[in-house]
Design a protein around this motif. Structure first.
Motif, mmCIF file in Angstrom:
data_model
loop_
_atom_site.group_PDB
_atom_site.id
_atom_site.type_symbol
_atom_site.label_atom_id
_atom_site.label_comp_id
_atom_site.label_asym_id
_atom_site.label_seq_id
_atom_site.Cartn_x
_atom_site.Cartn_y
_atom_site.Cartn_z
ATOM 1 N N LEU A 107 0.853 -1.189 0.000
ATOM 2 C CA LEU A 107 0.000 0.000 0.000
ATOM 3 C C LEU A 107 0.887 1.236 0.000
ATOM 4 N N TYR A 108 0.664 2.118 -0.969
ATOM 5 C CA TYR A 108 1.361 3.405 -1.030
ATOM 6 C C TYR A 108 0.326 4.525 -1.032
ATOM 7 N N LEU A 109 0.565 5.547 -0.249
ATOM 8 C CA LEU A 109 -0.165 6.801 -0.352
ATOM 9 C C LEU A 109 0.802 7.830 -0.919
ATOM 10 N N GLN A 110 0.447 8.416 -2.059
ATOM 11 C CA GLN A 110 1.338 9.343 -2.747
ATOM 12 C C GLN A 110 0.712 10.729 -2.832
ATOM 13 N N LYS A 111 1.585 11.740 -2.844
ATOM 14 C CA LYS A 111 1.177 13.117 -3.125
ATOM 15 C C LYS A 111 1.772 13.474 -4.478
ATOM 16 N N ARG A 112 0.924 13.529 -5.499
ATOM 17 C CA ARG A 112 1.385 13.707 -6.877
ATOM 18 C C ARG A 112 1.143 15.131 -7.369
ATOM 19 N N TRP A 113 1.939 15.522 -8.372
ATOM 20 C CA TRP A 113 1.718 16.765 -9.089
ATOM 21 C C TRP A 113 2.235 16.616 -10.516
ATOM 22 N N GLU A 114 1.755 17.506 -11.370
ATOM 23 C CA GLU A 114 2.106 17.465 -12.787
ATOM 24 C C GLU A 114 2.690 18.801 -13.212
ATOM 25 N N ASP A 115 3.775 18.766 -13.977
ATOM 26 C CA ASP A 115 4.366 20.026 -14.438
ATOM 27 C C ASP A 115 3.753 20.454 -15.768
ATOM 28 N N ALA A 116 4.218 21.588 -16.289
ATOM 29 C CA ALA A 116 3.637 22.159 -17.502
ATOM 30 C C ALA A 116 3.845 21.272 -18.722
ATOM 31 N N HIS A 117 4.794 20.351 -18.662
ATOM 32 C CA HIS A 117 5.084 19.467 -19.789
ATOM 33 C C HIS A 117 4.360 18.130 -19.683
ATOM 34 N N GLY A 118 3.547 17.958 -18.644
ATOM 35 C CA GLY A 118 2.795 16.723 -18.487
ATOM 36 C C GLY A 118 3.516 15.640 -17.715
ATOM 37 N N ASN A 119 4.705 15.925 -17.175
ATOM 38 C CA ASN A 119 5.414 14.949 -16.349
ATOM 39 C C ASN A 119 4.746 14.849 -14.978
ATOM 40 N N ILE A 120 4.640 13.641 -14.447
ATOM 41 C CA ILE A 120 4.028 13.429 -13.143
ATOM 42 C C ILE A 120 5.102 13.022 -12.138
ATOM 43 N N TYR A 121 5.089 13.697 -10.996
ATOM 44 C CA TYR A 121 6.014 13.414 -9.909
ATOM 45 C C TYR A 121 5.207 13.065 -8.656
ATOM 46 N N ALA A 122 5.866 12.446 -7.689
ATOM 47 C CA ALA A 122 5.172 12.095 -6.455
ATOM 48 C C ALA A 122 6.145 12.048 -5.291
ATOM 49 N N LYS A 123 5.612 12.363 -4.111
ATOM 50 C CA LYS A 123 6.303 12.064 -2.866
ATOM 51 C C LYS A 123 5.487 11.010 -2.127
ATOM 52 N N ARG A 124 6.189 10.105 -1.470
ATOM 53 C CA ARG A 124 5.532 9.032 -0.731
ATOM 54 C C ARG A 124 5.105 9.554 0.640
ATOM 55 N N VAL A 125 3.812 9.565 0.873
ATOM 56 C CA VAL A 125 3.264 10.059 2.132
ATOM 57 C C VAL A 125 3.086 8.929 3.140
ATOM 58 N N GLY A 126 2.544 7.805 2.680
ATOM 59 C CA GLY A 126 2.286 6.681 3.585
ATOM 60 C C GLY A 126 2.698 5.369 2.941
ATOM 61 N N THR A 127 3.142 4.420 3.773
ATOM 62 C CA THR A 127 3.653 3.147 3.260
ATOM 63 C C THR A 127 3.255 2.002 4.168
ATOM 64 N N TYR A 161 2.588 3.628 7.843
ATOM 65 C CA TYR A 161 3.595 4.548 8.398
ATOM 66 C C TYR A 161 3.702 5.772 7.490
ATOM 67 N N TYR A 162 3.690 6.952 8.095
ATOM 68 C CA TYR A 162 3.665 8.207 7.348
ATOM 69 C C TYR A 162 5.029 8.904 7.359
ATOM 70 N N GLY A 163 5.289 9.642 6.281
ATOM 71 C CA GLY A 163 6.511 10.425 6.178
ATOM 72 C C GLY A 163 7.720 9.576 5.812
ATOM 73 N N ASP A 164 8.912 10.112 6.103
ATOM 74 C CA ASP A 164 10.181 9.437 5.813
ATOM 75 C C ASP A 164 10.369 8.299 6.813
ATOM 76 N N ILE A 165 10.321 7.064 6.323
ATOM 77 C CA ILE A 165 10.377 5.904 7.209
ATOM 78 C C ILE A 165 11.743 5.219 7.187
ATOM 79 N N THR A 166 12.713 5.819 6.518
ATOM 80 C CA THR A 166 14.000 5.150 6.319
ATOM 81 C C THR A 166 14.781 4.913 7.609
ATOM 82 N N ASN A 209 6.003 14.797 3.868
ATOM 83 C CA ASN A 209 5.920 15.116 5.287
ATOM 84 C C ASN A 209 4.893 14.201 5.947
ATOM 85 N N ALA A 210 5.143 13.831 7.193
ATOM 86 C CA ALA A 210 4.241 12.920 7.896
ATOM 87 C C ALA A 210 2.831 13.481 8.037
ATOM 88 N N ASN A 211 2.674 14.798 7.911
ATOM 89 C CA ASN A 211 1.359 15.424 8.047
ATOM 90 C C ASN A 211 0.697 15.727 6.708
#
Length: 332
Positions: A213-233, A253-258, A295-297
């Protein structure tokens, strides 16, 4: 020969990869609330669409039965399946039509969970492709179910991962994934890699079913590329046989879990072969580049969820590994 091999390889590449459909508020069955839990729609696996698909004569002409987690029904045709009745689920049972040849892969089955109706059975097996009665291709395939959708029929073998739209829009912050499961391992101490090219090879370590299970926070730039940060794992591999374990609860688990004790490579950010694809605002399938930990929040924008009978990726596993799953819920 080359065409039939390409079809089979594509079908097996698709197994074990999360897929997705456009967001719908019906992902969660609010009428299925149990205190602070919400069922994922159709997550009790009591409804199944049963398809009877006839493969091409050149590879035997058999009629295969494909199961899909969707409103009850039966199809006796080779129509493509794109999801029906609002189901958010897809699985590794898929159909391809390449150069007029129809081939299927079946590794997920409808089964029974005593006292709970139907459940999903995920099975690792060898998929064979026969031409004129001669077995010329054997590929190892795992069973997978996931939230999402793939575009049937598959019509070419180029970049199979780019045909899978991974991740559903989702903005809640559950504390755990809850489900019922049963495990039967193959009993083999090591795994096998069987791609259809040459002889099988040994891969160290026993095969384990898993859930991701991944919870991601995604966004798209002006060129259509999609990026994400991992929020929950949440990742779990099952290391031993079990009878039915009901109401198993696995924390997210939320945020940086490393730096946490639970962290290992299975929980890492996706890259390389594990990179997911999604359709951007321009309607084009592009890779989702996980660029860091959220971020964990943070509030997520997308949810990825999948269950697999083998954990090693395409073509790697042990024949006979089996995972049963039922009553999938999110806890808050």
């Amino acid at each position: 020969m080359k065409k039939t091999f390409s079809i089979l390889m594509l079908l097996l590449c698709l197994a074990g990869t999360a897929r997705a459909i456009p967001y719908s508020p019906e992902y969660l069955q609010t009428h299925g609330e149990e205190g602070t839990m919400e069922y994922i729609r159709f997550g009790n696996f009591d409804q199944w669409l049963v398809r009877h698909v006839k493969e091409s004569g050149i590879i035997g002409g058999d009629t295969k039965t494909l199961y899909h987690i969707a409103p009850n029904g039966t199809w006796n045709n080779n129509n493509p399946y794109l999801g029906t009745g609002g189901t958010p689920w897809a699985c590794s049972n898929v159909m391809a039509k390449v150069s007029g040849i129809t081939k299927t892969n079946v590794s997920v089955y409808r089964d029974t969970h005593p006292g709970h109706g139907y459940c999903a059975k995920l099975y690792t097996h060898l998929e064979e492709c026969k031409v004129l009665g001669i077995v010329n291709i054997k590929v190892l395939a795992a069973g997978s179910i996931y939230l999402g959708q793939t575009q049937e029929p598959i019509t070419n073998t180029k970049n199979p991962m780019s045909k899978l739209n991974a991740g559903v829009k989702f903005t809640k912050r559950p504390t755990a994934l809850v489900f019922d499961y049963k495990v039967k391992l193959s009993g083999q101490p090591n795994r096998v890699k069987q791609t259809g090219f040459g002889k099988p090879s040994t891969v160290a370590g026993k095969d384990m079913p898993d859930v991701i299970l991944y919870l991601q926070k995604r966004w798209e730039d002006a060129h259509g590329n999609i990026y994400a940060k991992r929020v929950g794992t949440m990742v779990r591999r099952f290391i031993s046989n079990t009878d039915w374990v009901n109401n198993a609860r696995f924390p997210i688990y939320y945020g940086d879990i490393t730096k946490l004790k639970i962290y290992n490579s299975a929980w890492a950010l996706t890259s390389g072969e594990n990179t997911k694809y999604a359709k951007n605002s321009k309607g084009k399938m592009v890779p989702v580049k996980e660029v860091g930990w959220g971020n964990a929040n943070d509030t997520p924008t997308h949810l990825v969820l999948q269950f697999d009978s083998s954990h090693g990726g395409a073509y790697i596993g042990s024949v006979g590994n089996t995972l049963w799953v039922d009553n999938v819920r999110l806890a808050y």
